[in-house]
Design a protein around this motif. Structure first.
Motif, PDB file in Angstrom:
ATOM      1  N   GLY A  23      -7.488   4.398  -1.635  1.00 49.69           N
ATOM      2  CA  GLY A  23      -7.877   5.569  -0.853  1.00 49.69           C
ATOM      3  C   GLY A  23      -8.563   5.188   0.438  1.00 49.69           C
ATOM      4  O   GLY A  23      -8.409   5.854   1.463  1.00 49.69           O
ATOM      5  N   ALA A  24      -9.311   4.091   0.412  1.00 51.50           N
ATOM      6  CA  ALA A  24     -10.040   3.660   1.600  1.00 51.50           C
ATOM      7  C   ALA A  24      -9.184   2.831   2.548  1.00 51.50           C
ATOM      8  O   ALA A  24      -9.258   2.998   3.771  1.00 51.50           O
ATOM      9  CB  ALA A  24     -11.271   2.852   1.185  1.00 51.50           C
ATOM     10  N   GLU A  54       4.639  -3.562  -6.495  1.00 55.57           N
ATOM     11  CA  GLU A  54       5.381  -2.306  -6.363  1.00 55.57           C
ATOM     12  C   GLU A  54       5.338  -1.517  -7.673  1.00 55.57           C
ATOM     13  O   GLU A  54       5.113  -0.297  -7.669  1.00 55.57           O
ATOM     14  CB  GLU A  54       6.822  -2.570  -5.956  1.00 55.57           C
ATOM     15  N   ALA A  55       5.525  -2.193  -8.791  1.00 52.78           N
ATOM     16  CA  ALA A  55       5.452  -1.526 -10.093  1.00 52.78           C
ATOM     17  C   ALA A  55       4.048  -0.976 -10.332  1.00 52.78           C
ATOM     18  O   ALA A  55       3.879   0.107 -10.912  1.00 52.78           O
ATOM     19  CB  ALA A  55       5.838  -2.490 -11.210  1.00 52.78           C
ATOM     20  N   PHE A  56       3.041  -1.721  -9.878  1.00 56.24           N
ATOM     21  CA  PHE A  56       1.664  -1.242  -9.960  1.00 56.24           C
ATOM     22  C   PHE A  56       1.491   0.024  -9.117  1.00 56.24           C
ATOM     23  O   PHE A  56       0.885   0.998  -9.560  1.00 56.24           O
ATOM     24  CB  PHE A  56       0.715  -2.332  -9.472  1.00 56.24           C
ATOM     25  N   GLY A  57       2.037   0.029  -7.899  1.00 59.31           N
ATOM     26  CA  GLY A  57       1.944   1.211  -7.046  1.00 59.31           C
ATOM     27  C   GLY A  57       2.623   2.412  -7.665  1.00 59.31           C
ATOM     28  O   GLY A  57       2.105   3.545  -7.602  1.00 59.31           O
ATOM     29  N   GLU A  58       3.763   2.188  -8.279  1.00 60.81           N
ATOM     30  CA  GLU A  58       4.481   3.274  -8.952  1.00 60.81           C
ATOM     31  C   GLU A  58       3.639   3.818 -10.110  1.00 60.81           C
ATOM     32  O   GLU A  58       3.523   5.036 -10.301  1.00 60.81           O
ATOM     33  CB  GLU A  58       5.820   2.753  -9.456  1.00 60.81           C
ATOM     34  N   VAL A 110      -1.222  12.337   0.325  1.00 59.06           N
ATOM     35  CA  VAL A 110      -1.542  12.373   1.753  1.00 59.06           C
ATOM     36  C   VAL A 110      -1.726  10.955   2.281  1.00 59.06           C
ATOM     37  O   VAL A 110      -1.206  10.590   3.343  1.00 59.06           O
ATOM     38  CB  VAL A 110      -2.826  13.203   2.004  1.00 59.06           C
ATOM     39  N   LYS A 111      -2.453  10.142   1.526  1.00 55.13           N
ATOM     40  CA  LYS A 111      -2.794   8.802   1.989  1.00 55.13           C
ATOM     41  C   LYS A 111      -1.581   7.892   2.092  1.00 55.13           C
ATOM     42  O   LYS A 111      -1.445   7.111   3.039  1.00 55.13           O
ATOM     43  CB  LYS A 111      -3.826   8.180   1.031  1.00 55.13           C
ATOM     44  N   LEU A 112      -0.664   7.980   1.137  1.00 50.87           N
ATOM     45  CA  LEU A 112       0.380   6.972   1.025  1.00 50.87           C
ATOM     46  C   LEU A 112       1.759   7.419   1.498  1.00 50.87           C
ATOM     47  O   LEU A 112       2.646   6.577   1.662  1.00 50.87           O
ATOM     48  CB  LEU A 112       0.487   6.502  -0.432  1.00 50.87           C
ATOM     49  N   ALA A 113       1.967   8.710   1.723  1.00 50.40           N
ATOM     50  CA  ALA A 113       3.319   9.203   2.020  1.00 50.40           C
ATOM     51  C   ALA A 113       3.973   8.445   3.166  1.00 50.40           C
ATOM     52  O   ALA A 113       5.089   7.923   3.039  1.00 50.40           O
ATOM     53  CB  ALA A 113       3.282  10.698   2.318  1.00 50.40           C
ATOM     54  N   ALA A 114       3.307   8.372   4.283  1.00 52.04           N
ATOM     55  CA  ALA A 114       3.902   7.717   5.449  1.00 52.04           C
ATOM     56  C   ALA A 114       3.944   6.203   5.275  1.00 52.04           C
ATOM     57  O   ALA A 114       4.881   5.542   5.734  1.00 52.04           O
ATOM     58  CB  ALA A 114       3.111   8.068   6.711  1.00 52.04           C
TER      59      ALA A 114
END
Length: 200
Positions: A23-24, A54-58, A110-114
């Motif tokens: 988030g930061a 990537e699997a962690f992000g998912e 919001v944070k990660l979409a772009a």
């Protein structure tokens, strides 16, 4: 403690720790070592729980949306209120969360979409599925509000739900740029207009 429970607890601790860091700093700005050190998990154990970053992000997004949608369900079923009031409470919670400096509460959509949509197809699909779940719930709430007479919309509830989500997503991004609540106040006005509610 059974081995499976310990595994689940450690995996969840890694995810919980990552919320504030991602988030930061964003997804790319946070290294795995930083997450694991902050979580107090041995550095060599990450791939025991996640096959890749990537699997962690998912997994992080899936965990986030599971909790988010449960909270949204509770907000949209709050007793003693009509659907219009419940919906407006949701948007006020959005404003309070996105206007906060508490990164644990920031919306990862919001944070990660772009940031990640062009980098990871798996994470893009996780974002797509999560946001679709939000819009679906808003659509049902709007339809219920129309049926009970607490709000009115032009066109289909699904279209209105999509429009409102887009308005609030845009307002959240603009609020980051201007660092004031003005975009959210404008979004509140637009929301009330699209739901056929009197201006506040």
């Amino acid at each position: 403690m059974p081995r499976d429970a310990a595994h689940t607890d450690t995996r969840q601790e890694i995810l919980n720790t990552a919320y504030g860091l991602v988030g930061a700093k964003g997804f790319s700005g946070v290294g795995l070592n930083e997450i694991l050190t902050t979580a107090g998990v041995p550095k060599g154990s990450f791939y025991h729980y996640f096959g890749s970053k990537e699997a962690f992000g998912e997994a992080l997004l899936a965990d986030y949306f599971e909790a988010y949608l449960a909270d949204l369900d509770a907000t949209l079923a709050e007793p003693g209120l009509n659907q219009a009031e419940r919906l407006m409470n949701y948007w006020r919670k959005w404003q309070a969360t996105q206007g906060s400096i508490d990164y644990q509460r920031k919306c990862l959509a919001v944070k990660l979409a772009a940031e990640v949509s062009d980098l990871s197809e798996a994470m893009r699909l996780a974002l797509k599925g999560g946001t679709a779940g939000i819009i679906e719930r808003l659509s049902h709430a709007i339809a219920a509000g129309v049926a009970e007479g607490s709000l009115t919309v032009q066109g289909e509830p699904q279209t209105t739900a999509e429009d409102l989500y887009h308005v609030w997503l845009g307002a959240s991004l603009m609020a980051k740029i201007v660092r004031t609540d003005a975009p959210f106040e404008a979004a509140i006005g637009t929301t009330r207009r699209l739901l056929g509610l009197a201006p506040h």
